[in-house]
Design an enzyme around this catalytic site. Structure first.
Site, PDB file in Angstrom:
ATOM      1  N   ARG A 238      -2.654   2.589 -24.073  1.00 41.53           N
ATOM      2  CA  ARG A 238      -2.113   1.045 -24.135  1.00 41.53           C
ATOM      3  C   ARG A 238      -2.510   0.514 -22.873  1.00 41.53           C
ATOM      4  O   ARG A 238      -2.430   1.290 -21.726  1.00 41.53           O
ATOM      5  CB  ARG A 238      -0.684   1.033 -24.265  1.00 41.53           C
ATOM      6  CG  ARG A 238      -0.086   1.414 -25.833  1.00 41.53           C
ATOM      7  CD  ARG A 238      -0.560   0.147 -26.768  1.00 41.53           C
ATOM      8  NE  ARG A 238       0.032   0.606 -28.244  1.00 41.53           N
ATOM      9  CZ  ARG A 238      -0.957   1.031 -28.988  1.00 41.53           C
ATOM     10  NH1 ARG A 238      -2.068   1.500 -28.751  1.00 41.53           N
ATOM     11  NH2 ARG A 238      -0.312   1.195 -30.293  1.00 41.53           N
ATOM     12  N   GLU A 266      -9.189 -10.676 -19.992  1.00 41.37           N
ATOM     13  CA  GLU A 266      -9.796 -11.538 -18.906  1.00 41.37           C
ATOM     14  C   GLU A 266      -9.920 -10.896 -17.311  1.00 41.37           C
ATOM     15  O   GLU A 266     -10.713 -10.865 -16.558  1.00 41.37           O
ATOM     16  CB  GLU A 266      -9.363 -12.913 -18.729  1.00 41.37           C
ATOM     17  CG  GLU A 266      -9.902 -13.807 -17.736  1.00 41.37           C
ATOM     18  CD  GLU A 266     -11.519 -14.519 -18.309  1.00 41.37           C
ATOM     19  OE1 GLU A 266     -12.158 -14.581 -17.618  1.00 41.37           O
ATOM     20  OE2 GLU A 266     -11.744 -14.056 -19.611  1.00 41.37           O
ATOM     21  N   HIS A 279     -12.199  -1.853 -27.747  1.00 38.36           N
ATOM     22  CA  HIS A 279     -11.189  -1.355 -28.534  1.00 38.36           C
ATOM     23  C   HIS A 279     -11.684  -0.378 -29.715  1.00 38.36           C
ATOM     24  O   HIS A 279     -11.227  -0.616 -30.999  1.00 38.36           O
ATOM     25  CB  HIS A 279     -10.112  -2.569 -29.260  1.00 38.36           C
ATOM     26  CG  HIS A 279      -9.086  -1.716 -29.568  1.00 38.36           C
ATOM     27  ND1 HIS A 279      -7.897  -2.311 -30.142  1.00 38.36           N
ATOM     28  CD2 HIS A 279      -8.423  -0.387 -29.369  1.00 38.36           C
ATOM     29  CE1 HIS A 279      -6.640  -1.707 -30.268  1.00 38.36           C
ATOM     30  NE2 HIS A 279      -7.013  -0.459 -29.973  1.00 38.36           N
TER      31      HIS A 279
END
Length: 399
Positions: A238, A266, A279
């Site tokens: 995470r 960003e 991801h």
């Protein structure tokens, strides 16, 4: 509440594209209806359910993946809706990407490939430019280096075992390691008694823990100060586990040599020596199929037998299903609940064949098999009677 029976066709609704292999788990007793407003169960991946209203029929939600932050778990618990996830179904996919990026980043492969692409248009000079420029991408071999693995669940254990096969030294930390994982973990993985021990000894650190109040921001200025200079950190769990402001400073100062993350934003894109992966951790055909099949099987098992495995809000509980009438009751974890349920069953002159009760925090789940061959209107009356018990969230009778 309606009685669950195998004769009644149950409705499954998908909120994302679910692999066909998963949907094929459901037989003729089920229908996949994505227009249904009141299904018996939802299957989804990343769809955000937080603003959804749930119908009276809804009994189960299955996430084809591990994270459930897109599901209102507390609301589901209060309404007696079981929420499943699929831990381990995507473990091999994530493991392969962790090891791939560990080696690639150590050899500066990503930077080297990006630089080589800039030579387009140089014609016959490209080979010469490559030979003169490659020295800026000299990397390190991982053989003989120490990999720290934080979290030795399904993914972490696979990473640890395979890193040993790559001739790395591996040190692992997980205060909550399960018995099943411990059996599958190589005895050559060194056991760290504290997370600080991992920080101090590892050349590479990979983290495989959920995001909680305790783990949020666990990689920060203070913990970076415990690590070897130039350590590589891999985060496929995470993004919130890392304090990004502190990470930017650590990368700029060389305290952290590389930060490989599957959760770019960003801020990450602006960081020098950060390796942003789009991801891709579980993004393989095999992983998506494995997750879909596992999610579908768990929903089917629950709807047909009441058995619960891999739930994030119900306690795991199961009894071998022999076809007897079965009470499946989710209730507050307070004294005398089981006694009241069994008393209700006895009030209908019914005998108990088998039972199991498991608790999880403030809630508990009870499965009771009824010995008698029950016919007529006894089942709906019994179901209604049990649901009237104070502290009962929801109860169904499976027949």
């Amino acid at each position: 509440m309606s009685t669950l029976t195998l004769e009644k066709v149950k409705t499954i609704k998908t909120l994302n594209n679910i692999a066909e292999r998963g949907l094929n788990v459901f037989n003729d007793h089920y229908t996949i209806d994505n227009d249904s407003e009141n299904p018996d169960a939802y299957l989804l991946r990343s769809y955000n359910m937080h603003e959804m209203e749930f119908g009276d029929n809804l009994k189960a939600i299955a996430r084809a993946g591990a994270g459930v932050n897109n599901i209102p778990v507390d609301k589901c618990t209060e309404e007696g809706i079981v929420v499943f996830n699929t831990p381990g179904a995507n473990a091999n996919a994530v493991k392969e990407l962790v090891l791939t990026t560990l080696m690639a980043s150590s050899r500066n492969l990503f930077d080297g490939v990006a630089w080589t692409k800039t030579l387009e248009g140089e014609g016959d000079q490209v080979p010469k430019l490559v030979e003169s420029g490659k020295k800026q991408f000299v990397g390190k071999e991982i053989k003989g280096k120490t990999l720290g693995v934080i979290g030795l669940g399904a993914i972490g254990a696979l990473v640890a075992n395979d890193a040993l096969d790559l001739d790395m030294d591996v040190i692992g930390f997980d205060p909550f390691i399960s018995v099943d994982t411990a059996w599958n973990l190589s005895r050559n993985v060194q056991r760290a008694m504290s997370i600080e021990e991992v920080f101090a000894n590892a050349d590479y650190i990979t983290v495989h823990v959920p995001f909680t109040e305790k783990t949020g921001g666990m990689f920060n200025e203070e913990t970076f100060g415990l690590m070897k200079p130039g350590v590589h950190i891999l985060n496929f769990s995470r993004g919130e586990l890392v304090n990004e402001e502190d990470m930017a400073v650590a990368l700029e100062g060389g305290i952290v040599g590389k930060y490989i993350t599957d959760f770019p934003n960003e801020n990450i894109l602006k960081m020098e020596n950060a390796v942003p992966i789009p991801h891709l951790g579980a993004s393989t055909k095999e992983s998506e199929e494995n997750c879909a099949v596992m999610a579908a099987r768990q929903v089917k098992e629950f709807l047909e037998t009441g058995n619960v495995k891999n739930s994030v809000n119900f306690p795991n509980a199961s009894l071998p299903y022999t076809g007897k009438k079965r009470v499946a009751a989710f209730h507050k974890n307070v004294p005398n609940m089981v006694g009241q349920i069994t008393a209700s069953i006895s009030s209908f002159n019914l005998n108990i064949a088998d039972m199991v009760n498991r608790s999880r925090g403030d809630y508990a789940y009870t499965i009771i098999d009824i010995e008698n061959d029950v016919n007529g209107d006894v089942i709906p009356k019994l179901e209604e009677n049990i649901n009237q018990i104070e502290g009962m969230v929801t109860a169904h009778i499976i027949s």
